[in-house]
Write an enzyme that holds these catalytic residues in place. Structure first.
Site, PDB file in Angstrom:
ATOM      1  N   ARG A 156       5.070  -9.472  13.971  1.00 15.74           N
ATOM      2  CA  ARG A 156       5.740 -10.467  14.824  1.00 15.74           C
ATOM      3  C   ARG A 156       4.764 -11.591  15.194  1.00 15.74           C
ATOM      4  O   ARG A 156       3.542 -11.387  15.232  1.00 15.74           O
ATOM      5  CB  ARG A 156       6.288  -9.818  16.104  1.00 15.74           C
ATOM      6  CG  ARG A 156       5.190  -9.267  17.042  1.00 15.74           C
ATOM      7  CD  ARG A 156       4.931 -10.217  18.188  1.00 15.74           C
ATOM      8  NE  ARG A 156       3.905  -9.811  19.122  1.00 15.74           N
ATOM      9  CZ  ARG A 156       2.640 -10.184  19.054  1.00 15.74           C
ATOM     10  NH1 ARG A 156       2.217 -10.938  18.071  1.00 15.74           N
ATOM     11  NH2 ARG A 156       1.765  -9.812  19.977  1.00 15.74           N
ATOM     12  N   THR A 200       6.316   1.907  23.350  1.00 11.70           N
ATOM     13  CA  THR A 200       7.598   1.187  23.376  1.00 11.70           C
ATOM     14  C   THR A 200       8.330   1.434  24.692  1.00 11.70           C
ATOM     15  O   THR A 200       8.835   0.497  25.328  1.00 11.70           O
ATOM     16  CB  THR A 200       8.485   1.635  22.174  1.00 11.70           C
ATOM     17  OG1 THR A 200       7.722   1.465  20.990  1.00 11.70           O
ATOM     18  CG2 THR A 200       9.765   0.848  22.084  1.00 11.70           C
ATOM     19  N   GLU A 248       2.854   4.836   7.511  1.00  9.57           N
ATOM     20  CA  GLU A 248       4.251   5.274   7.514  1.00  9.57           C
ATOM     21  C   GLU A 248       5.192   4.054   7.549  1.00  9.57           C
ATOM     22  O   GLU A 248       6.189   4.011   6.863  1.00  9.57           O
ATOM     23  CB  GLU A 248       4.463   6.170   8.754  1.00  9.57           C
ATOM     24  CG  GLU A 248       5.888   6.571   9.046  1.00  9.57           C
ATOM     25  CD  GLU A 248       6.461   7.531   8.029  1.00  9.57           C
ATOM     26  OE1 GLU A 248       5.684   8.126   7.255  1.00  9.57           O
ATOM     27  OE2 GLU A 248       7.706   7.659   7.987  1.00  9.57           O
ATOM     28  N   ILE A 301       0.858  -1.203   0.000  1.00  9.08           N
ATOM     29  CA  ILE A 301       0.000   0.000   0.000  1.00  9.08           C
ATOM     30  C   ILE A 301       0.894   1.253   0.000  1.00  9.08           C
ATOM     31  O   ILE A 301       0.651   2.201  -0.745  1.00  9.08           O
ATOM     32  CB  ILE A 301      -0.946   0.010   1.229  1.00  9.08           C
ATOM     33  CG1 ILE A 301      -1.939  -1.152   1.116  1.00  9.08           C
ATOM     34  CG2 ILE A 301      -1.663   1.350   1.359  1.00  9.08           C
ATOM     35  CD1 ILE A 301      -2.903  -1.284   2.287  1.00  9.08           C
ATOM     36  N   LYS A 345       0.271 -15.530  28.829  1.00  9.99           N
ATOM     37  CA  LYS A 345      -1.108 -15.096  28.566  1.00  9.99           C
ATOM     38  C   LYS A 345      -2.112 -16.227  28.815  1.00  9.99           C
ATOM     39  O   LYS A 345      -3.208 -15.999  29.314  1.00  9.99           O
ATOM     40  CB  LYS A 345      -1.222 -14.594  27.125  1.00  9.99           C
ATOM     41  CG  LYS A 345      -2.358 -13.631  26.943  1.00  9.99           C
ATOM     42  CD  LYS A 345      -2.154 -12.729  25.738  1.00  9.99           C
ATOM     43  CE  LYS A 345      -3.192 -11.635  25.706  1.00  9.99           C
ATOM     44  NZ  LYS A 345      -2.919 -10.604  24.738  1.00  9.99           N
ATOM     45  N   GLU A 361      -3.990  -9.795  15.132  1.00  5.69           N
ATOM     46  CA  GLU A 361      -4.236  -8.505  15.788  1.00  5.69           C
ATOM     47  C   GLU A 361      -3.475  -7.420  15.038  1.00  5.69           C
ATOM     48  O   GLU A 361      -2.278  -7.570  14.775  1.00  5.69           O
ATOM     49  CB  GLU A 361      -3.772  -8.532  17.250  1.00  5.69           C
ATOM     50  CG  GLU A 361      -4.105  -7.206  17.942  1.00  5.69           C
ATOM     51  CD  GLU A 361      -3.526  -7.105  19.348  1.00  5.69           C
ATOM     52  OE1 GLU A 361      -4.312  -7.144  20.298  1.00  5.69           O
ATOM     53  OE2 GLU A 361      -2.295  -6.993  19.472  1.00  5.69           O
TER      54      GLU A 361
END
Ligand code: 0O2
Length: 267
Positions: A46, A153, A41, A27, A56, A140
């Site tokens: 991952r 981050t 941008e 894109i 989890k 996700e």
């Protein structure tokens, strides 16, 4: 579970991440080819680490039998945008696509999490084809601005540093930083049009110069060397004058010359 079984389980998720990275990067490329602004941008992808999946699973009381049904972020894509408006444009673009279906969404931009975390989250259903056949799986997609990504981050690495027990005074600072990021993103949106104009002008010029240089390079291979050198010197003179209209005229004439020699640049 044996490592080999984990590898087999995660392989389709890795394929989904690889394919989606290619598609979202495409894109960006398509926008640049059209000389238009890309709402995306940067793209990152991952597959969740086995240790994080196990954490989890424990947190959500999930077992191996319902793992793939309950944990929806084994495959993750992160899309970084320059402006908040771009995030909603990207959501629309994803919604219009026929190769993925949005099955859940959370707007942590309109309503931030208690931590101060902001992002737009989508879960999409995406089909991959492996030796075992077709498989639909959840991916996700986190969409956020450069500023939100910077915050997330830093906050994420603090969680590692403090093993998820970030001291309260640091949490307060993080909330303040998150609020400052809202203001920063709003300020950036206010000058968005100006920034877009400047970026467009820059990319048009950069593409034109790249085409001229490729044409010259191709002509060196097939044309008269002295003649090409003369054209190249003319280019340098026009380039130094920094006159866009003249540069466009020169580029157009060079295209015609290159076409005549079958050496036109396709860049
Ligand atoms: P990692 O290490 O990034 O993979 P839910 O299934 O909706 O009940 P879940 O899965 O926590 O709950 O969903 P949510 O809240 O949408 O968050 C999913 C991911 O968003 C997290 O994955 C993080 O990547 C990111 N995220 C959510 N909250 C925060 C936050 O406060 N700070 C930061 N830095 N990131 C956040 P994981 O598995 O928690 O972590």
């Amino acid at each position: 579970m044996e490592i080999q079984l984990w590898r087999e389980l995660l392989a389709p998720y890795q394929l989904a991440v690889d394919e989606l990275e290619v598609k979202f990067n495409h894109i960006i490329r398509e926008c640049h080819l059209k000389g238009s602004y890309s709402p995306i941008e940067r793209v990152e992808g991952r597959v969740k680490k086995i240790s994080s999946i196990l954490d989890k699973m424990q947190k959500k009381d999930v077992n191996m039998n319902n793992l793939e049904e309950k944990i929806k972020d084994i495959a993750g894509i992160r899309i970084i945008c320059q402006f908040v408006e771009d995030i909603y444009r990207v959501v629309e673009m994803i919604d219009e696509r026929s190769d993925m279906t949005i099955i859940a969404q959370k707007d942590y931009i309109k309503t931030a999490k208690n931590t101060g975390y902001r992002s737009y989250h989508l879960i999409v259903e995406y089909e991959v084809n492996t030796l075992k056949g077709a498989k639909k799986l959840p991916v996700e997609i986190q969409i956020r601005t450069l500023a939100m990504d910077f915050w997330a981050t830093v906050e994420h690495s603090l969680h590692y540093k403090y093993s998820h027990h970030i001291p309260e005074y640091i949490q307060d600072k993080l909330i303040n930083a998150s609020n400052a990021i809202v203001v920063l993103d709003q300020e950036m949106s206010a000058v968005r049009d100006e920034i877009l104009d400047a970026q467009n002008a820059f990319s048009v010029k950069a593409n034109l110069i790249s085409d001229i240089l490729h044409n010259l390079q191709n002509l060196y291979r097939v044309g008269n060397r002295q003649e090409v050198q003369r054209i190249q010197e003319e280019f340098y003179k026009i380039y130094e004058q920094d006159d866009m209209e003249q540069l466009i005229r020169f580029g157009h004439q060079l295209d015609i010359i290159a076409e005549g020699h079958g050496a036109q640049s396709l860049h």
